[in-house]
Write a protein that holds these residues in place. Structure first.
Motif, PDB file in Angstrom:
ATOM      1  N   VAL A  51      -7.537  75.254 -15.045  1.00 31.84           N
ATOM      2  CA  VAL A  51      -6.729  75.520 -16.234  1.00 31.84           C
ATOM      3  C   VAL A  51      -5.710  74.398 -16.441  1.00 31.84           C
ATOM      4  N   LEU A  52      -5.065  73.967 -15.362  1.00 29.79           N
ATOM      5  CA  LEU A  52      -4.103  72.878 -15.462  1.00 29.79           C
ATOM      6  C   LEU A  52      -4.768  71.590 -15.949  1.00 29.79           C
ATOM      7  N   LEU A  53      -5.972  71.338 -15.451  1.00 26.66           N
ATOM      8  CA  LEU A  53      -6.710  70.156 -15.893  1.00 26.66           C
ATOM      9  C   LEU A  53      -6.964  70.221 -17.393  1.00 26.66           C
ATOM     10  N   SER A  54      -7.336  71.385 -17.889  1.00 29.84           N
ATOM     11  CA  SER A  54      -7.596  71.546 -19.318  1.00 29.84           C
ATOM     12  C   SER A  54      -6.325  71.311 -20.135  1.00 29.84           C
ATOM     13  N   ILE A  55      -5.204  71.894 -19.674  1.00 27.84           N
ATOM     14  CA  ILE A  55      -3.932  71.723 -20.380  1.00 27.84           C
ATOM     15  C   ILE A  55      -3.522  70.249 -20.396  1.00 27.84           C
ATOM     16  N   THR A  56      -3.714  69.579 -19.265  1.00 24.70           N
ATOM     17  CA  THR A  56      -3.352  68.168 -19.177  1.00 24.70           C
ATOM     18  C   THR A  56      -4.159  67.325 -20.146  1.00 24.70           C
ATOM     19  N   VAL A  57      -5.456  67.562 -20.208  1.00 24.34           N
ATOM     20  CA  VAL A  57      -6.318  66.782 -21.101  1.00 24.34           C
ATOM     21  C   VAL A  57      -5.951  67.033 -22.555  1.00 24.34           C
ATOM     22  N   ILE A  58      -5.724  68.301 -22.913  1.00 21.68           N
ATOM     23  CA  ILE A  58      -5.360  68.624 -24.299  1.00 21.68           C
ATOM     24  C   ILE A  58      -4.021  67.998 -24.666  1.00 21.68           C
ATOM     25  N   SER A  59      -3.054  68.083 -23.751  1.00 22.64           N
ATOM     26  CA  SER A  59      -1.739  67.505 -24.042  1.00 22.64           C
ATOM     27  C   SER A  59      -1.804  65.991 -24.195  1.00 22.64           C
ATOM     28  N   LEU A  60      -2.634  65.348 -23.423  1.00 25.04           N
ATOM     29  CA  LEU A  60      -2.813  63.900 -23.578  1.00 25.04           C
ATOM     30  C   LEU A  60      -3.425  63.568 -24.935  1.00 25.04           C
ATOM     31  N   CYS A  61      -4.336  64.423 -25.376  1.00 27.74           N
ATOM     32  CA  CYS A  61      -4.945  64.210 -26.691  1.00 27.74           C
ATOM     33  C   CYS A  61      -3.896  64.268 -27.800  1.00 27.74           C
ATOM     34  N   LEU A  62      -2.924  65.170 -27.669  1.00 26.90           N
ATOM     35  CA  LEU A  62      -1.902  65.329 -28.694  1.00 26.90           C
ATOM     36  C   LEU A  62      -0.931  64.153 -28.742  1.00 26.90           C
ATOM     37  N   CYS A  63      -0.902  63.351 -27.699  1.00 29.65           N
ATOM     38  CA  CYS A  63       0.008  62.209 -27.652  1.00 29.65           C
ATOM     39  C   CYS A  63      -0.633  60.921 -28.175  1.00 29.65           C
ATOM     40  N   ILE A  64      -1.882  60.987 -28.582  1.00 32.73           N
ATOM     41  CA  ILE A  64      -2.590  59.795 -29.049  1.00 32.73           C
ATOM     42  C   ILE A  64      -2.292  59.572 -30.534  1.00 32.73           C
ATOM     43  N   PRO A  65      -1.972  58.370 -30.948  1.00 30.55           N
ATOM     44  CA  PRO A  65      -1.772  58.088 -32.376  1.00 30.55           C
ATOM     45  C   PRO A  65      -3.028  58.385 -33.184  1.00 30.55           C
ATOM     46  N   ARG A  66      -2.831  58.717 -34.465  1.00 31.81           N
ATOM     47  CA  ARG A  66      -3.988  59.047 -35.296  1.00 31.81           C
ATOM     48  C   ARG A  66      -4.770  57.814 -35.708  1.00 31.81           C
ATOM     49  N   ARG A  67      -4.084  56.688 -35.922  1.00 32.23           N
ATOM     50  CA  ARG A  67      -4.750  55.467 -36.352  1.00 32.23           C
ATOM     51  C   ARG A  67      -4.590  54.393 -35.290  1.00 32.23           C
ATOM     52  N   ARG A  68      -5.544  53.448 -35.304  1.00 34.28           N
ATOM     53  CA  ARG A  68      -5.561  52.344 -34.355  1.00 34.28           C
ATOM     54  C   ARG A  68      -5.410  52.862 -32.917  1.00 34.28           C
ATOM     55  N   ASN A  69      -6.241  53.830 -32.581  1.00 37.06           N
ATOM     56  CA  ASN A  69      -6.118  54.504 -31.287  1.00 37.06           C
ATOM     57  C   ASN A  69      -7.320  54.303 -30.373  1.00 37.06           C
ATOM     58  N   GLN A  70      -8.136  53.271 -30.653  1.00 39.78           N
ATOM     59  CA  GLN A  70      -9.324  53.075 -29.823  1.00 39.78           C
ATOM     60  C   GLN A  70      -8.997  52.844 -28.344  1.00 39.78           C
ATOM     61  N   PRO A  71      -7.988  52.018 -28.004  1.00 38.20           N
ATOM     62  CA  PRO A  71      -7.661  51.849 -26.576  1.00 38.20           C
ATOM     63  C   PRO A  71      -7.203  53.150 -25.916  1.00 38.20           C
ATOM     64  N   GLN A  72      -6.395  53.937 -26.656  1.00 38.25           N
ATOM     65  CA  GLN A  72      -5.920  55.205 -26.093  1.00 38.25           C
ATOM     66  C   GLN A  72      -7.068  56.192 -25.870  1.00 38.25           C
ATOM     67  N   LEU A  73      -8.013  56.221 -26.825  1.00 43.47           N
ATOM     68  CA  LEU A  73      -9.160  57.119 -26.665  1.00 43.47           C
ATOM     69  C   LEU A  73     -10.008  56.733 -25.462  1.00 43.47           C
ATOM     70  N   ALA A  74     -10.202  55.418 -25.283  1.00 47.83           N
ATOM     71  CA  ALA A  74     -10.993  54.955 -24.139  1.00 47.83           C
ATOM     72  C   ALA A  74     -10.290  55.297 -22.830  1.00 47.83           C
ATOM     73  N   THR A  75      -8.964  55.116 -22.819  1.00 47.15           N
ATOM     74  CA  THR A  75      -8.204  55.447 -21.607  1.00 47.15           C
ATOM     75  C   THR A  75      -8.236  56.940 -21.333  1.00 47.15           C
ATOM     76  N   LEU A  76      -8.123  57.746 -22.403  1.00 42.18           N
ATOM     77  CA  LEU A  76      -8.178  59.198 -22.238  1.00 42.18           C
ATOM     78  C   LEU A  76      -9.520  59.634 -21.658  1.00 42.18           C
ATOM     79  N   ALA A  77     -10.600  59.056 -22.143  1.00 44.73           N
ATOM     80  CA  ALA A  77     -11.915  59.400 -21.612  1.00 44.73           C
ATOM     81  C   ALA A  77     -12.016  59.036 -20.135  1.00 44.73           C
ATOM     82  N   MET A  78     -11.444  57.877 -19.761  1.00 50.08           N
ATOM     83  CA  MET A  78     -11.481  57.461 -18.358  1.00 50.08           C
ATOM     84  C   MET A  78     -10.648  58.389 -17.484  1.00 50.08           C
TER      85      MET A  78
END
Length: 269
Positions: free
Chosen positions: A179-206
């Motif tokens: 459950v904590l892992l799920s909350i952490t992943v979701i919260s990280l998603c909410l901190c990603i900018p909406r535009r020009r976010n390709q590096p953040q998305l790649a880092t989030l996936a990693m």
């Protein structure tokens, strides 16, 4: 294992969907992210700390299981070698035969059962016969104490092996971590900018992949007799082969009281 992967993937998907709908009206000035990341920082820290604790606990269980297997193999080998000093050939053959059959029963019956955290009654057939052999030998024999001592060490090592076959991390803790892992992943998603976010998305996936892989590693290591990094029966197999060679060398043509899987042959005493 499959549940872990599915939950992590669903958490990532839900986070990205929430990010899309909640931040679609954000201005260019807000592209750096929301201040919510300051609020979820403690949750992320807690996740990492608990994950590290679980990994250390699982690794300790794996090491203790490996040590118990080697201790049991050494004690069983010492028991078989000590039997060589018995002056009575029949008593010597009986102890050696029991050792061979015991190791076969451990390898073929108890090892598969330990994958599910259970023991098998098959090895106990031969430990009971060993006690009968010790009674027949009697304390007057000079090697009696050595035989009993080696068998006692073997029994303790077997019990330690069986104890470590059960998960070291309670199921409740594992699901809480999920459950904590799920909350952490979701919260990280909410901190990603909406535009020009390709590096953040790649880092989030990693990061998601690394956290998931760590949790899977914990799941695998906490059950040391099943999974990709399981403790194998190589040590006990070596003792089986050595004891079988000694038995047949001392009694050429004699038959063991068990089959290749350690099951008692019909008609065997």
């Amino acid at each position: 294992m499959i549940v872990t992967i599915v939950v992590a993937a669903v958490a990532l998907l839900l986070g990205l969907i929430a990010h899309h709908f909640l931040r679609r009206n954000d201005s260019e000035a807000d592209d750096e992210g929301l201040s919510v990341r300051d609020l979820i920082g403690p949750v992320q820290t807690l996740t990492v700390l608990i994950l590290a604790f679980m990994l250390a606990t699982a690794a300790g269980s794996y090491n203790r299981a490996e040590e118990a297997v080697h201790n049991e193999a050494n004690a069983t080998d010492h028991l078989e070698e000590t039997a060589e000093f018995l002056p009575d050939a029949a008593q010597r053959r009986r102890v050696q035969a029991d050792v061979v059959c015991y190791t076969r029963a451990v390898r073929h019956s108890e090892w598969p059962a330990m994958v599910h955290g259970r023991s098998s009654p098959a090895p106990s057939v031969w430990t009971a016969d060993l006690r009968g052999a010790f009674k027949a030998i009697g304390p007057d024999q000079s090697v009696f104490g050595m035989l009993v001592g080696a068998d006692d060490t073997r029994a303790k090592a077997r019990q330690a092996r069986l104890t470590e076959s059960t998960p070291a991390v309670p199921a409740a803790v594992y699901w809480f971590m999920l459950v904590l892992l799920s909350i952490t992943v979701i919260s990280l998603c909410l901190c990603i900018p909406r535009r020009r976010n390709q590096p953040q998305l790649a880092t989030l996936a990693m990061v998601t992949a690394l956290l998931t892989a760590t949790l899977l590693l914990v799941h695998d290591a906490e059950s040391p007799f099943g999974g990709a990094i399981s403790v194998g029966p190589a040590a006990i197999t070596d003792v089986e082969h050595q004891a079988a060679r000694d038995f047949h060398a001392g009694a050429p043509g004699a038959a063991l009281p068990c089959d290749d899987r350690g099951r008692k042959e019909s008609g065997a005493a």
